[in-house]
Design a protein around this motif. Structure first.
Motif, PDB file in Angstrom:
ATOM      1  N   CYS A 154       0.735  -1.228  -0.028  1.00  4.76           N
ATOM      2  CA  CYS A 154       0.114   0.108   0.015  1.00  4.76           C
ATOM      3  C   CYS A 154       0.809   1.130  -0.041  1.00  4.76           C
ATOM      4  O   CYS A 154       0.377   2.317  -0.529  1.00  4.76           O
ATOM      5  CB  CYS A 154      -0.867  -0.033   1.303  1.00  4.76           C
ATOM      6  N   ASN A 158       0.689   3.902  -2.978  1.00  2.07           N
ATOM      7  CA  ASN A 158       0.475   5.336  -2.640  1.00  2.07           C
ATOM      8  C   ASN A 158       1.460   6.094  -3.265  1.00  2.07           C
ATOM      9  O   ASN A 158       1.155   7.392  -3.856  1.00  2.07           O
ATOM     10  CB  ASN A 158       0.241   5.662  -1.155  1.00  2.07           C
ATOM     11  N   LEU A 183      -5.133   0.729 -10.423  1.00  2.42           N
ATOM     12  CA  LEU A 183      -6.360   0.862  -9.549  1.00  2.42           C
ATOM     13  C   LEU A 183      -7.141   1.996 -10.053  1.00  2.42           C
ATOM     14  O   LEU A 183      -8.409   2.296  -9.805  1.00  2.42           O
ATOM     15  CB  LEU A 183      -5.871   1.175  -8.017  1.00  2.42           C
ATOM     16  N   VAL A 210     -11.194   3.363  -9.408  1.00  2.00           N
ATOM     17  CA  VAL A 210     -11.291   4.677  -8.614  1.00  2.00           C
ATOM     18  C   VAL A 210     -10.453   5.852  -8.876  1.00  2.00           C
ATOM     19  O   VAL A 210      -9.927   5.795  -9.709  1.00  2.00           O
ATOM     20  CB  VAL A 210     -11.017   4.205  -7.167  1.00  2.00           C
ATOM     21  N   PRO A 225      -7.090   6.586  -5.937  1.00  2.00           N
ATOM     22  CA  PRO A 225      -6.324   5.395  -5.537  1.00  2.00           C
ATOM     23  C   PRO A 225      -5.403   5.754  -4.484  1.00  2.00           C
ATOM     24  O   PRO A 225      -5.060   4.712  -3.561  1.00  2.00           O
ATOM     25  CB  PRO A 225      -5.609   4.757  -6.638  1.00  2.00           C
ATOM     26  N   TYR A 245      -5.907   7.495  -1.948  1.00  2.00           N
ATOM     27  CA  TYR A 245      -6.578   7.432  -0.572  1.00  2.00           C
ATOM     28  C   TYR A 245      -6.810   6.137  -0.465  1.00  2.00           C
ATOM     29  O   TYR A 245      -7.027   5.354   0.779  1.00  2.00           O
ATOM     30  CB  TYR A 245      -8.227   8.324  -0.780  1.00  2.00           C
ATOM     31  N   THR A 246      -7.357   5.168  -1.379  1.00  2.00           N
ATOM     32  CA  THR A 246      -7.341   3.786  -1.099  1.00  2.00           C
ATOM     33  C   THR A 246      -6.205   3.135  -0.500  1.00  2.00           C
ATOM     34  O   THR A 246      -6.401   2.527   0.452  1.00  2.00           O
ATOM     35  CB  THR A 246      -7.883   2.986  -2.715  1.00  2.00           C
ATOM     36  N   TYR A 247      -5.194   3.452  -1.325  1.00  2.00           N
ATOM     37  CA  TYR A 247      -3.956   2.943  -0.684  1.00  2.00           C
ATOM     38  C   TYR A 247      -3.494   3.241   0.724  1.00  2.00           C
ATOM     39  O   TYR A 247      -3.121   2.503   1.479  1.00  2.00           O
ATOM     40  CB  TYR A 247      -2.779   3.136  -1.568  1.00  2.00           C
ATOM     41  N   THR A 279     -12.768   9.430   2.412  1.00  2.00           N
ATOM     42  CA  THR A 279     -13.913   9.270   1.418  1.00  2.00           C
ATOM     43  C   THR A 279     -14.838  10.795   1.278  1.00  2.00           C
ATOM     44  O   THR A 279     -15.090  10.681  -0.123  1.00  2.00           O
ATOM     45  CB  THR A 279     -15.052   8.415   2.192  1.00  2.00           C
ATOM     46  N   ILE A 301     -13.394   5.942  -3.893  1.00  2.00           N
ATOM     47  CA  ILE A 301     -12.305   5.162  -3.263  1.00  2.00           C
ATOM     48  C   ILE A 301     -12.151   3.902  -3.110  1.00  2.00           C
ATOM     49  O   ILE A 301     -11.309   3.174  -3.101  1.00  2.00           O
ATOM     50  CB  ILE A 301     -12.549   5.880  -1.803  1.00  2.00           C
ATOM     51  N   ILE A 302     -13.630   3.220  -3.207  1.00  2.00           N
ATOM     52  CA  ILE A 302     -13.516   1.603  -3.232  1.00  2.00           C
ATOM     53  C   ILE A 302     -13.948   1.177  -4.338  1.00  2.00           C
ATOM     54  O   ILE A 302     -15.238   1.619  -4.640  1.00  2.00           O
ATOM     55  CB  ILE A 302     -14.403   1.061  -1.759  1.00  2.00           C
TER      56      ILE A 302
END
Length: 311
Positions: free
Chosen positions: A207, A211, A242, A246, A249, A251-253, A282, A306-307
């Motif tokens: 992650c 990021n 990713l 989204v 990504p 923020y996802t990571y 989010t 985000i997801i």
């Protein structure tokens, strides 16, 4: 030869309606940012970043790149001024937010005197996960500092000093809280031992790399000082794929890294910090996603905020 129609700009105090400044012969192509610079000459204490100009006392602030002749005003424009207070640039904002957690965590890890009982001063934990957690936490904020200095681009934006204080209290406070429990002499390792720690560490590393990859990709989209927005797309780097699913990504990571850190340490304060961070990220992600969809008609419809496939 066409004749240029100059504008007059009157700037008032929104509460008293008292005239603060009257600008004569302002060019029609002048931007709000340039008007702020003219206003600054009359009031040196209110530099442009401190100024908020509005057409209505309770209206939305005008953007710096808006052009005077395109505003819904006549040749005499009335604007209302609000002092935003002392400002700091985004680079200084992030440095202040991230240096604190990095140093504060180390104070607890090395158990400096007066944090725990004196007999534990400068002792070390017998559990490897405690040292590993310190390395991961330090790496995370060290990476953020490096990105702030060398990767992120800021379009001359600023943040009010009072907001910076609030943000620092959040980051520094949570860093102290979770560090207190992870480095506490009575801390016990995760329930499933090395298996839980090692799997969580692997996800954490992936992650963090993801990021960083996303931040580099976003950095390459924008030239220095530019405010133009482009659609980010995946590159040959697998961590950027990713973007297929989204809009944010990064923020996802980020959330993935903190979830893995929560699993690694099995610590309630870390879980709470992760949950609050997920809610905030989010909100940011949905805001950016909505901006993309409004600004670009060709924006990929498959992407979520985000997801993937969910949020």
């Amino acid at each position: 030869m066409s004749r240029v129609t100059f504008f007059e700009v009157e700037i008032l105090d929104p509460k008293t309606k008292k005239q603060l400044c009257f600008l004569d012969k302002v060019e029609p192509h002048a931007t709000v940012g340039e008007i702020k610079c003219l206003f600054h000459k009359y009031y040196p204490q209110w530099y442009p970043a401190r100024q908020s100009l509005r057409l209505d006392p309770k209206g939305k602030p005008l953007k710096d790149d808006e052009i005077l002749q395109n505003l819904p005003v006549g040749t005499t424009a009335t604007m209302y001024f609000k002092d935003l207070g002392p400002q700091l640039g985004w680079t200084m904002v992030f440095l202040a937010e991230y240096i604190g957690p990095l140093l504060i965590y180390l104070l607890f890890y090395f158990r400096v005197p007066y944090i725990y009982r004196n007999k534990y001063a400068f002792t070390s934990s017998p559990y490897p996960v405690v040292a590993l957690a310190c390395v991961c936490h330090s790496f995370h904020y060290g990476k953020r500092l490096i990105e702030t200095i060398f990767v992120h681009r800021f379009s001359h934006g600023t943040m009010p000093l009072r907001t910076i204080v609030r943000n620092c209290m959040y980051y520094w406070g949570f860093a102290a809280w979770l560090a207190y429990y992870i480095n506490h002499p009575l801390y016990t390792p995760p329930s499933y031992g090395d298996i839980q720690v090692n799997y969580a560490l692997a996800v954490f590393v992936l992650c963090e790399v993801g990021n960083f990859s996303i931040n580099l990709t976003l950095n390459n989209l924008r030239s220095e000082g530019s405010r133009s927005r482009k659609i980010p797309y995946p590159t040959k780097n697998p961590f950027t794929w990713l973007f297929f699913f989204v809009s944010c990504p990064n923020y996802t990571y980020e959330v993935g890294a903190w979830i893995s850190f929560t699993v690694m340490t099995q610590c309630v304060p870390v879980a709470l910090f992760t949950f609050i961070g997920f809610i905030q990220m989010t909100i940011w992600a949905r805001g950016k996603h909505n901006t993309y969809t409004k600004e670009f008609k060709e924006y990929p419809h498959l992407r979520m905020s985000i997801i993937p496939f969910f949020l």
